[in-house]
Enzyme design. Sequence first.
Site, short mmCIF file in Angstrom:
data_model
loop_
_atom_site.label_atom_id
_atom_site.label_comp_id
_atom_site.label_asym_id
_atom_site.label_seq_id
_atom_site.Cartn_x
_atom_site.Cartn_y
_atom_site.Cartn_z
N GLN A 107 22.15 95.01 13.05
CA GLN A 107 20.93 95.29 13.82
C GLN A 107 20.85 94.36 15.03
O GLN A 107 19.78 93.86 15.39
CB GLN A 107 19.70 95.14 12.94
CG GLN A 107 19.46 96.33 12.03
CD GLN A 107 19.30 97.64 12.81
OE1 GLN A 107 18.73 97.67 13.90
NE2 GLN A 107 19.80 98.73 12.26
N SER A 108 21.97 94.13 15.68
CA SER A 108 22.01 93.20 16.80
C SER A 108 21.36 93.80 18.06
O SER A 108 21.81 94.83 18.57
CB SER A 108 23.47 92.84 17.09
OG SER A 108 23.57 92.15 18.31
N ASN A 109 20.34 93.12 18.55
CA ASN A 109 19.73 93.53 19.83
C ASN A 109 20.70 93.23 20.96
O ASN A 109 20.74 93.92 21.97
CB ASN A 109 18.44 92.75 20.08
CG ASN A 109 17.42 92.95 18.98
OD1 ASN A 109 17.08 94.08 18.67
ND2 ASN A 109 16.96 91.86 18.39
#
Length: 336
Positions: A76-78
């Site tokens: 879930q890396s922005n």
Amino acid sequence: MNLTKQYPKIELAFLPTPLVYAENLTKLLKGPEIFIKCDNCTGLALGGNKTRKLEYILADALAKKADVIITIGGLQSNWARQTAAAARKIGLRVILVLNGEKPEEYQGNLLLDHLLGCEIRFKPYTDEEEQKEEAGETPITGEIAEEILRVGQVPYIIPLGGCNPLGNLGYISAIEELKLQSEEKNIHFDYIVSAVGTGGTQAGIELGLRLFKMDCKGLGISISRHIKPKSQEIADLCNQTIKDLNFECKAFSPEEILINYDYIGEGYAIPTMDGIKAIYTLAQTEGIILDPVYTGKAMAGMIDLIKKNYFKKDENILFLHTGGEVANFAYNKMFL
Ligand SMILES: *Cc1c(COP(=O)(O)O)cnc(C)c1O
């Protein structure tokens, strides 16, 4: 002083980002005046703080004639999502190495990575490997770069979070932008509170405050555990940036970097009760959506510090909203 204008950048972000007065939250907490700088509104693929860093980093990638951008991050890396969007915008291929197994369902950032058409490699990696990648060594991305070289293309590896001297220019220029906004609105900020992941954002803030001579303190709320104290890492990063970019600026010592470690909870990307509560509070007072990994924890920290009278009542606090809202969709079960 057009300090950051002398460095090449490509325009990716919607700037300046809004600066808003959080009137209802201020009233609720009966403490200092709270303002929010909405860097969740930088635009590109739903925005966030990494876009500012990418404006400078990708200008360098273009100058080096890169064909393929390679970076790593969590599922879930922005950071990965914004890098993918920025690379697409300038017409480059993107390979993301995401830490974990391929999930059955794509949600949040991962869904957007997919829409952005980047090549996703699912690969669980260790904390040690991650720390090396953060420090610019490349135990994971290096292999992919070699693969790209073998097919005759030019790879460009960006460290986790865009945490390097070029990336720091993003938040140095954000402080320049904030200085103009605060002059226009005639507000003096005493603190800038933000979530600390790699520490690159805070490093940019600290450098910006010093370079633009603003009488204001950065206060970072750490959201993950690290072997080395973050204040040391951030001071080192600031000093490296001063050296690499030839800034005329006094060196930083770790004691000058304010970091609070009390709101991490169990660790990175593991939401805390107070962080979740802070998300509800901001949604229901200001209509502003925070995230469970970074800004929720940072806001929980700020709220608690206000309750403990860490700040004076007549001070003005700026909360930097660094984005990440997209992750809420992947964490939906936490809210039900
Ligand atoms: C990456 C990120 C941060 C932390 O920024 P660093 O520069 O890595 O410290 C904070 N908030 C959000 C939403 C992020 O994606």
